[in-house]
Every structure is written in structure tokens, then in C-alpha cells.
Design a protein around this motif. Sequence first.
Motif, mmCIF file in Angstrom:
data_model
loop_
_atom_site.group_PDB
_atom_site.id
_atom_site.type_symbol
_atom_site.label_atom_id
_atom_site.label_comp_id
_atom_site.label_asym_id
_atom_site.label_seq_id
_atom_site.Cartn_x
_atom_site.Cartn_y
_atom_site.Cartn_z
ATOM 1 N N GLN A 45 0.842 -1.194 0.000
ATOM 2 C CA GLN A 45 0.000 0.000 0.000
ATOM 3 C C GLN A 45 0.881 1.249 0.000
ATOM 4 O OE1 GLN A 45 -2.664 0.778 3.377
ATOM 5 N NE2 GLN A 45 -4.161 1.624 1.931
ATOM 6 N N ARG A 63 -0.907 -11.597 2.487
ATOM 7 C CA ARG A 63 -2.122 -12.337 2.153
ATOM 8 C C ARG A 63 -1.748 -13.792 1.934
ATOM 9 N NH1 ARG A 63 -3.236 -8.024 3.289
ATOM 10 N NH2 ARG A 63 -4.499 -6.421 2.335
ATOM 11 N N GLU A 238 -9.768 7.783 3.852
ATOM 12 C CA GLU A 238 -10.689 7.301 2.819
ATOM 13 C C GLU A 238 -11.377 8.404 2.031
ATOM 14 O OE1 GLU A 238 -13.438 4.661 4.761
ATOM 15 O OE2 GLU A 238 -11.968 3.039 4.925
HETATM 16 P P1 C2E Z 1 -2.052 -2.592 9.906
HETATM 17 O O1 C2E Z 1 -0.585 -2.817 9.888
HETATM 18 O O2 C2E Z 1 -2.562 -1.511 10.776
HETATM 19 O O3 C2E Z 1 -2.438 -2.366 8.389
HETATM 20 C C1 C2E Z 1 -3.471 -1.523 7.948
HETATM 21 C C2 C2E Z 1 -4.695 -2.300 7.555
HETATM 22 O O4 C2E Z 1 -5.718 -1.387 7.174
HETATM 23 C C3 C2E Z 1 -4.500 -3.208 6.350
HETATM 24 O O5 C2E Z 1 -5.371 -4.324 6.509
HETATM 25 C C4 C2E Z 1 -4.970 -2.328 5.201
HETATM 26 O O6 C2E Z 1 -5.400 -3.050 4.058
HETATM 27 C C5 C2E Z 1 -6.125 -1.621 5.845
HETATM 28 N N1 C2E Z 1 -6.393 -0.317 5.238
HETATM 29 C C6 C2E Z 1 -5.534 0.496 4.585
HETATM 30 N N2 C2E Z 1 -6.135 1.625 4.181
HETATM 31 C C7 C2E Z 1 -7.414 1.540 4.599
HETATM 32 C C8 C2E Z 1 -8.560 2.426 4.487
HETATM 33 O O7 C2E Z 1 -8.513 3.517 3.936
HETATM 34 N N3 C2E Z 1 -9.709 1.978 5.045
HETATM 35 C C9 C2E Z 1 -9.816 0.778 5.687
HETATM 36 N N4 C2E Z 1 -11.000 0.426 6.184
HETATM 37 N N5 C2E Z 1 -8.756 -0.075 5.806
HETATM 38 C C10 C2E Z 1 -7.578 0.315 5.283
HETATM 39 P P2 C2E Z 1 -4.863 -5.808 6.262
HETATM 40 O O8 C2E Z 1 -3.982 -5.872 5.067
HETATM 41 O O9 C2E Z 1 -6.065 -6.680 6.314
HETATM 42 O O10 C2E Z 1 -3.948 -6.080 7.530
HETATM 43 C C11 C2E Z 1 -4.506 -6.135 8.816
HETATM 44 C C12 C2E Z 1 -3.445 -6.247 9.873
HETATM 45 O O11 C2E Z 1 -2.739 -7.477 9.773
HETATM 46 C C13 C2E Z 1 -2.363 -5.163 9.755
HETATM 47 O O12 C2E Z 1 -2.806 -3.953 10.318
HETATM 48 C C14 C2E Z 1 -1.238 -5.810 10.526
HETATM 49 O O13 C2E Z 1 -1.392 -5.610 11.904
HETATM 50 C C15 C2E Z 1 -1.434 -7.292 10.230
HETATM 51 N N6 C2E Z 1 -0.458 -7.693 9.187
HETATM 52 C C16 C2E Z 1 -0.521 -7.537 7.854
HETATM 53 N N7 C2E Z 1 0.574 -8.038 7.244
HETATM 54 C C17 C2E Z 1 1.364 -8.525 8.239
HETATM 55 C C18 C2E Z 1 2.669 -9.157 8.263
HETATM 56 O O14 C2E Z 1 3.343 -9.358 7.249
HETATM 57 N N8 C2E Z 1 3.146 -9.528 9.488
HETATM 58 C C19 C2E Z 1 2.438 -9.266 10.644
HETATM 59 N N9 C2E Z 1 2.990 -9.653 11.814
HETATM 60 N N10 C2E Z 1 1.240 -8.682 10.650
HETATM 61 C C20 C2E Z 1 0.709 -8.299 9.467
#
Ligand code: C2E
Length: 274
Positions: A45, A63, A238
Motif C-alpha cells: 500500500q 495475504r 478514505e
Molecule cells: P495494519 O498494519 O494496521 O495495516 C493496515 C490495515 O488497514 C491493512 O489491513 C490495510 O489493508 C487496511 N487499510 C488500509 N487503508 C485503509 C482504508 O482507507 N480503510 C480501511 N477500512 N482499511 C484500510 P490488512 O492488510 O487486512 O492487515 C490487517 C493487519 O494485519 C495489519 O494492520 C497488521 O497488523 C497485520 N499484518 C498484515 N501483514 C502482516 C505481516 O506481514 N506480518 C504481521 N505480523 N502482521 C501483518
Amino acid sequence: QAKSLENRNYFIFDWELREKLEQKTMIAKYLLSALEREEFVLHYQPQINAVTGKMVGLEALIRWNHPEKGLIGPGTFIAAVEEAGLMIQLTDWVIREVCRQLCEWRKLGMPLLRTSINISNSWFYNRNLIENLLSVLEHYGLDTEVLEFEITESTALLEEHYPLLQQMRDHGIIVSIDDFGTKYSSLNYLKHFPVNKIKIDRTFITGIGISSIDETIIKSIVYVASQLGYDLIAEGVETAEQLEFLVNHDCPHIQGFYFSPPLPAEEILNRMAS
Ligand code: C2E
Ligand code: MG
Ligand code: MG
Ligand code: MG
């Protein structure tokens, strides 16, 4: 009589425990084989300069490309990875994959964009962490400055990690606090904590134009960050209204669907090229 009841209770407990253990072992095996078969993918992103609209960095978000179920978001499997004791392995994979990708983009003549990686608390218990990290970077011919590590406030509170975090910073790796403001409202740890950057959590951004409390909190975070010399980014932007508020209140960077959702590497390449 009492004895046999006790035995019976013990038996029930044991049986449930065993079932849980078997389930956990099964999930752990499943995740491990997904890792070995390289079924995980990273989406990226963009992180944007709020004023110029220029892409200044990326966040790698994992993912699971499941053979039958398709693309699965981290919300559904990250906790299981942690429980299965595979978080170190997964994080090591993410770091290597990010470095490989950055190296590939560079070969295609693209500018190197600093990429942030979500680091969970358990990764800090990895042995030879700094050495391994530096050798991966060296393998791909990358400087430490291309990486940023996002940790959460709960990790930031564990003082035992400070020496390692300080070492990372000394090596030029950016350390940021993810989801800032959600877990521990105490700002005390900022006094002692070797951090470079704060990510304002989406829950505050959602309140822009709706909640004056959220707006006040955002303004306060902007003030604290600028006074303490931290870089700052707003997560989950957003709408145009949210962007406008953040620009007007001097939040330097933004990330969110308004500019772009997380995208596959090929689509990031298209954006860099255009
Ligand atoms: P995070 O690090 O706080 O990542 C931001 C999340 O918000 C991401 O969800 C992203 O897709 C989403 N997001 C970004 N912009 C917006 C927006 O404008 N509106 C809304 N509603 N959502 C937005 P995602 O990809 O589902 O990831 C969720 C969480 O999973 C991440 O929160 C992070 O804590 C964890 N995560 C993701 N990748 C990894 C990784 O490689 N390793 C670890 N340990 N955790 C991960
Ligand atoms: Mg993050
Ligand atoms: Mg976040
Ligand atoms: Mg989050």
C-alpha cells in the motif's frame, strides 16, 4: 467416591485438551506447509506525501493465496501463525520477500521506495536477528534505509526490546509505531523509546468531521510528533474531507483507500512507471 469423581474430571479435561492440541498441531502443520509451498504473497500500500500527492513509501501487507479459497486477509490467520509458533519464520519470509521485490524493482530501473514491514513482538526473540537482517540486505545489495519496521504499542512498552530497537536504529532502519493511540494512552514510553515515526490509527481518522474529540486527538498527536521530531503518517484515509483536515493540520503523510488500497507488486510497478 471423591477419588473417582476427581479421576473423571481429570479425564474430561485431558480429553478436551488433547482435542485442542490436535487441532492446533493440525493448523500449525497446515501453515507450515503453506510457508514451504510459498502460498503467501505480499501486497503493497502506497504511503503518500499529503501535500504533493507523491508516493514516498510502501507498506507490505501479507495475504494467503490459498489453493482453494483464494486470497485470504491477515486478520484471519495472523493470530494462528502466532499460536503455531511460526511468527519468526513468517516474518523472516516477509523481510526476504520485500528485499527480493525491492531488488527486482530496482533492476527494472524503478526508484527504491522505503517499505515498511509489520513486526510482531515474538520476532524480537529471534536469535542473531540483526546479523540475519543485515545479511539479507547485503544479499540483495540494499541499504538498511530501505526498510521500516512497524511495531505496536504493546511491543513498544516492553523495555527488554529497547537495546535491539536501538541497534536497528543505529543501523539506519526506521522504526514506527503502528495503530498509535489505540492500546496504551500513556505517552510515557515515548520518553525512553527509540522510535522514528508514528502512525495515527484509522479509528481517529474515521472521526474527522464527525467527532470533535477525534479531531482534537489528531491535532494533539500532530503536535507531539512534530515537537519530538517524529515523522507522522495517518492510516486509513478514505475521503477528500479527511485528507483536507490532515493537510490543514500539518499531518505530513497519509495512507489509505482514498489514494490506494494495498496492491499486488505488478500494479505498484505500473504506478511507479506512470
Ligand atoms: P495494519 O498494519 O494496521 O495495516 C493496515 C490495515 O488497514 C491493512 O489491513 C490495510 O489493508 C487496511 N487499510 C488500509 N487503508 C485503509 C482504508 O482507507 N480503510 C480501511 N477500512 N482499511 C484500510 P490488512 O492488510 O487486512 O492487515 C490487517 C493487519 O494485519 C495489519 O494492520 C497488521 O497488523 C497485520 N499484518 C498484515 N501483514 C502482516 C505481516 O506481514 N506480518 C504481521 N505480523 N502482521 C501483518
Ligand atoms: Mg502496519
Ligand atoms: Mg495500523
Ligand atoms: Mg491496524
